[in-house]
Design a protein around this motif. Structure first.
Motif, PDB file in Angstrom:
ATOM      1  N   THR A  81      -0.916   7.599  -3.567  1.00 37.86           N
ATOM      2  CA  THR A  81      -1.828   8.300  -5.240  1.00 37.86           C
ATOM      3  C   THR A  81      -1.216   7.102  -6.358  1.00 37.86           C
ATOM      4  OG1 THR A  81       0.676   9.356  -5.405  1.00 37.86           O
ATOM      5  CG2 THR A  81      -1.439  10.265  -4.153  1.00 37.86           C
ATOM      6  N   GLN A  82       0.082   6.816  -6.355  1.00 35.80           N
ATOM      7  CA  GLN A  82       0.290   5.598  -7.969  1.00 35.80           C
ATOM      8  C   GLN A  82       0.687   4.355  -7.586  1.00 35.80           C
ATOM      9  OE1 GLN A  82       2.817   7.719  -9.971  1.00 35.80           O
ATOM     10  NE2 GLN A  82       2.019   9.169  -8.721  1.00 35.80           N
ATOM     11  N   ARG A  83      -1.273   4.300  -6.906  1.00 35.72           N
ATOM     12  CA  ARG A  83      -1.228   2.599  -6.710  1.00 35.72           C
ATOM     13  C   ARG A  83      -1.636   2.019  -8.146  1.00 35.72           C
ATOM     14  NH1 ARG A  83      -6.263   1.716  -3.188  1.00 35.72           N
ATOM     15  NH2 ARG A  83      -4.876  -0.188  -2.415  1.00 35.72           N
ATOM     16  N   GLY A 122       5.645  -1.303 -13.044  1.00 31.73           N
ATOM     17  CA  GLY A 122       4.858  -1.275 -12.842  1.00 31.73           C
ATOM     18  C   GLY A 122       4.976  -0.908 -11.107  1.00 31.73           C
ATOM     19  N   THR A 123       3.684  -0.412 -10.447  1.00 31.91           N
ATOM     20  CA  THR A 123       3.476  -0.541  -8.968  1.00 31.91           C
ATOM     21  C   THR A 123       2.577  -1.386  -8.062  1.00 31.91           C
ATOM     22  OG1 THR A 123       1.933   1.242  -8.937  1.00 31.91           O
ATOM     23  CG2 THR A 123       4.142   2.577  -8.973  1.00 31.91           C
ATOM     24  N   ASP A 124       3.056  -1.238  -6.689  1.00 35.67           N
ATOM     25  CA  ASP A 124       1.798  -2.727  -6.490  1.00 35.67           C
ATOM     26  C   ASP A 124       0.655  -1.460  -5.781  1.00 35.67           C
ATOM     27  OD1 ASP A 124       2.929  -1.719  -3.853  1.00 35.67           O
ATOM     28  OD2 ASP A 124       4.757  -2.630  -3.665  1.00 35.67           O
ATOM     29  N   GLU A 125       0.638  -2.341  -4.690  1.00 35.20           N
ATOM     30  CA  GLU A 125      -0.387  -1.707  -4.002  1.00 35.20           C
ATOM     31  C   GLU A 125      -0.712  -1.102  -3.202  1.00 35.20           C
ATOM     32  OE1 GLU A 125       0.555  -5.394  -2.716  1.00 35.20           O
ATOM     33  OE2 GLU A 125       0.172  -5.174  -1.396  1.00 35.20           O
TER      34      GLU A 125
END
Lengths: 352, 289, 298
Positions: C68-70, C81-84
């Motif tokens: 949910t946090q991609r 940030g976040t990754d895939e």
């Protein structure tokens, strides 16, 4: 016989033999290095966990077939005999078949190598064209701001992962600014338009008058060549700077100034003339290093060269292709070293 | 002495080093006409720096200052770099110590000589080559056409120094600075080189600044002698009157030389008095200051 | 304080340790006078600190996925940030520092001693030992290092240990060359002759006298090389031959972020930046060390 004829006789017989001796030594050392390369690749091939027999016949074959193929492949012989036949094979130009492409490795390499050569050569030209003047300017302004800038640019080049630099280049010039071409060697529409003569697409398209392809290929080449060329620039400018600093301290530079020459002539003709001698080795080394760097950049730019071939083979554990490509790159390395050695002798009057 | 070619007053050369300022030359003055002036001193006495500051060859961190430094009407301190280049080589030239280092190793010696001519004369390559061959012959090189195509490492020290002289004399300068021109050479070779130098300088009526540490050589070769110590000129005299030198330093130098006509059991060791650094100096036999 | 400084800058040391302290202090002062070197040192120290304290510093687990946090852009919620897979890139960078440090240390402690030993033995004993060892060294030097490492790893199988082994196998020859050159100059000195006259064995002379004297130029070279080691390791990771997922490794992170480069720039950019900064740190530090410890080669 008088004294003078004796000396002239020994003098004339010693000279050619000295050259022959030096030549033999050079050839011997090249042969030894190549032999070492083959030994290492052979040993790497031995430690692979993949069973070459199984790879060839699949794991459903019977035990007898297995034994037979094993004997056919010479794997039952003592290790040194296997190595000897391996060396003979390589010398005959046989590097085995690629599992991945089903072609012989030699054919594969012949097909992909020109793309890498085109890239590495352009990059080296870029590195020399910018790196040498930058190194000279840095040395002449030692400790002042041009020197600091060149040093910093060099250090950045030394520290940057080339694949990341390539990605950043794509992001900026293709993704954001949209001035660079997409990855690949030419646009899709221009694929297979020109016949493969030399394999160097710039050369082939120019010779065949396909100027659209030529400019398209050039457009595609600029970014990857600039990325690789930056690595080359970092190395060449740094070495040029340090060679140049050494030369500028020499007394002949003072002589040149005493003669009333302009500072430009003192620097670019006299000092740089002497720097060119060791610089040849540096440029050759940098060219060889770019062949390595291309392994990482070609993946990024979808460049259909040796690097991408090697990477694809690595991931597929296609050992014939991996070792074949390693041998070819290694041989080119050795060849470039030899060439730089010969060029050095040609340029430096003292080495004759 | 007629109108001097070069006249220098209050010349100072200093170097800014991390450990402070080093004063290599501390306020010297002298004049050179169309004569042979010897400058003698130990290493570190400032004699080489004196020669190089005349050609404005001292580069940062070195710094040159002078009350007056005039060459044939040109203020060497004030003129710009372009005008200075017209003087370098063309009007004032310099022969350096060791041809092994002072010749460009990757250029043919003939091309190096021709280059010195071409900078200052608007002539074609063919004529420059011809002049170079003549000049090589003038410095008594037997086979100029062969030597022209040699590289510096292929010539002997004596021949290298003759090449150097040819290169410096080919634009026909008025003043030649010779900085220890023979100390890298064998004794016999050095005598030949000196003889050629003497011939050419006398023939062309040039001025010569002959920098050396060799007192005997300077005494026999030059017209006038300047003795430098710790960046100052401590004594000036005619070369013929050097034996009657008044300054204790000069006397010490003379006493430490071996003499065939007056053998001594033990040569005296030169002693240096710190007071000489700023003490009185001798000009033509008279104490000054 | 001033007393300590006076003691550390004394012209005449009163004991051996005093002399060493003075030497160390002067070297330090020379190092510290160059701001770029200090930046390099800072980066290297930061690498060590972040690597050791990663579990405490990381806001999240480096492997915990949250779809949910991609692809959340760098900001206040997720610094990098976040990754895939919705993993926090900052946490992965911090844990990735451990992998990088691990590789660097392991290569340094394996390749440097091997090179040192080969070089000193070769230089000290000379003759056919020297000829044979230097031939081998030359052969290795003539090889393309990255490609040889690739071939090694592909034969041994991917993984950090194999990557380290492959890099170390190609890293020792320059050290051997340096150690040999140093040994050749030390070998003929009088104190070595004195040690030999006292009956010291060849082994003892090499280990007790020659090796310590070669160390300073070797340290410089190893520091400078670490930048290259980091780049090679990252390159192997980028090609999928280094550390295996889900382990956080900077090169592999760039590789996986590459697919989303044009849409989510940070996923590939930030790990690459980390590689660049750390590699730059080693280069800056190595440059400064060279100026102080080994001025003749700069």
């Amino acid at each position: 016989m008088t004294d003078s004829t004796v000396t002239s006789a020994t003098g004339s017989s010693r000279f050619p033999s000295r050259y022959v001796w030096a030549g033999l030594k050079l050839v011997g050392s090249v042969a030894l290095t190549f032999f070492g390369l083959l030994l290492v690749t052979f040993l790497i091939g031995r430690v692979v966990p993949v069973d070459p027999v199984l790879a060839a016949i699949g794991d459903r074959a019977s035990h007898d077939t297995y034994e037979q193929v094993r004997r056919e492949m010479g794997l039952d012989l003592p290790l040194w005999q296997q190595f000897a036949s391996y060396v003979l094979q390589v010398l005959k130009g046989e590097l085995g078949k690629s599992v991945l492409t089903a072609n012989t490795v030699v054919d594969d390499i012949k097909r992909v190598f020109p793309a890498t050569m085109e890239l590495a050569t352009t990059a080296t030209l870029f590195g020399v064209a910018f790196g040498v003047p930058m190194g000279v300017v840095a040395a002449v302004n030692q400790g002042r701001w041009p020197d600091q800038i060149v040093r910093l640019l060099g250090l950045f080049g030394y520290s940057m992962p080339v694949f990341w630099l390539g990605l950043m280049g794509l992001l900026l010039f293709y993704g954001i600014l949209d001035i660079a071409a997409a990855p690949g060697r030419v646009d899709f529409a221009n694929l297979d338009v020109v016949e493969t003569w030399s394999g160097l697409i710039l050369l082939d398209s120019a010779l065949q008058g396909e100027w659209e392809v030529f400019f398209d290929a050039l457009h595609h080449l600029i970014l990857p060549a600039a990325v690789l060329g930056y690595l080359s620039l970092a190395y060449i400018s740094r070495m040029t700077r340090s060679f140049m600093l050494e030369q500028l301290r020499q007394e002949y530079v003072t002589t040149a100034r005493v003669k009333g020459l302009s500072e430009a002539r003192v620097i670019w003709r006299h000092a740089l003339g002497n720097v060119m001698v060791p610089l040849i080795t540096v440029i050759a080394l940098s060219y060889a290093n770019l062949l390595e760097g291309s392994v990482l950049t070609e993946t990024v730019f979808a460049w259909p060269g040796l690097g991408q071939y090697l990477t694809a083979s690595l991931l597929a554990a296609d050992m014939n292709a991996v070792l074949g490509a390693t041998i070819v790159v290694g041989a080119i390395f050795i060849g470039i070293n030899l060439l730089s050695d010969l060029l050095y002798r040609l340029v430096d009057p003292r080495a004759k | 002495m007629s109108q001097p070619l070069l006249s220098v007053e209050g010349l100072e050369v200093r170097f800014h080093t991390p450990k402070g300022i080093v004063e290599a030359v501390r306020g010297i003055g002298f004049e050179v006409g169309r004569e042979k002036l010897g400058i003698v001193g130990e290493s570190g006495s400032g004699k080489t720096m004196t020669g190089r500051s005349v050609l404005r060859l001292i580069r940062p961190p070195g710094e040159v200052r002078a009350k007056r430094m005039v060459f044939d009407g040109n203020d060497l301190e004030a003129i710009d770099e372009v005008a200075m280049r017209e003087i370098r080589g063309r009007r004032i030239a310099m022969v350096m110590q060791d041809p092994k280092f002072s010749l460009n190793p990757v250029m043919k010696v003939g091309d190096q000589i021709a280059e010195a001519y071409l900078v200052h004369r608007k002539v074609g390559a063919e004529q420059a080559r011809k002049r170079t061959l003549d000049m090589l012959a003038a410095v008594k090189i037997r086979d100029p056409a062969r030597v022209y195509d040699l590289y510096p490492h292929e010539v002997s020290g004596g021949m290298g120094q003759r090449v150097m002289m040819a290169m410096m004399l080919i634009p026909e300068p008025d003043l030649l600075i010779a900085d220890e021109p023979t100390s890298a050479l064998d004794v016999t070779v050095s005598m030949q080189v000196l003889a050629i130098l003497d011939d050419l300088v006398t023939q062309r009526g040039m001025g010569l600044m002959f920098i050396s540490h060799d007192l005997n050589l300077v005494a026999s070769f030059c017209d006038r002698v300047i003795i430098m110590y710790a960046g100052r000129i401590v004594e000036t005299c005619k070369a013929s009157e050097l034996k009657q030198a008044k300054h204790p330093y000069t006397q010490g130098l003379l006493a430490s030389l071996p003499r065939i006509d007056r053998p001594v059991g033990e040569l005296s060791v030169l002693s240096r008095d710190p007071a000489w650094r700023d003490g009185p100096v001798v000009v033509d036999g008279k104490m000054v200051g | 304080m001033t007393q300590l400084r006076a003691w550390l800058t004394a012209d005449t040391p009163v004991s051996r340790n005093h002399a060493r302290a003075i030497q160390a202090y002067l070297s330090w002062r020379a190092l510290a006078s160059n701001p770029l070197t200090m930046i390099g040192l800072l980066i290297v120290v930061a690498l060590v600190v972040f690597a050791t304290l990663a579990p405490m510093l990381a806001p999240q687990s480096p492997v915990a996925q949250d779809l949910t946090q991609r692809f959340i852009a760098p900001g206040t919620q997720y610094l990098f940030g976040t990754d895939e897979f919705g993993r926090d890139i900052l946490s992965r960078i911090l844990y990735g520092a451990r992998v990088t440090l691990y590789i660097v240390v392991l290569v340094a402690v394996t390749a440097a001693p091997v090179g040192l030993l080969v070089g000193t033995v070769s230089g000290y004993f000379g003759g056919w030992v020297d000829a044979a060892l230097m031939r081998i060294t030359d052969i290795f030097l003539a090889f393309p290092r990255l490609i040889l490492a690739l071939a090694f790893v592909s034969a041994l199988g991917p993984g950090i240990e194999n990557a380290v082994l492959a890099i170390a196998l190609t890293a020792w020859p320059p050290y051997a060359r340096i150690a040999r050159a140093e040994t050749l100059t030390i070998r003929t000195s009088d104190f070595i002759a004195a040690a030999r006259l006292q009956g010291a064995s060849g082994f003892r002379i090499v280990v007790g006298h020659v090796v310590p004297l070669c160390s300073s130029s070797l340290i410089v070279r190893v520091t400078l090389d670490m930048a290259g080691v980091i780049l090679t390791a990252a390159g192997l990771g980028f090609l999928g031959l280094g550390a295996q997922p889900p382990l956080a490794e900077w090169g592999a992170m760039v590789s996986s972020g590459r697919r989303y480069l044009l849409d989510y720039w940070w996923v590939a950019t930030i790990p690459g930046l980390a590689i660049f900064v750390v590699s730059l740190g080693f280069n800056l530090l190595g440059d400064g060390l060279r100026d102080v410890l080994d001025p003749k080669s700069s």
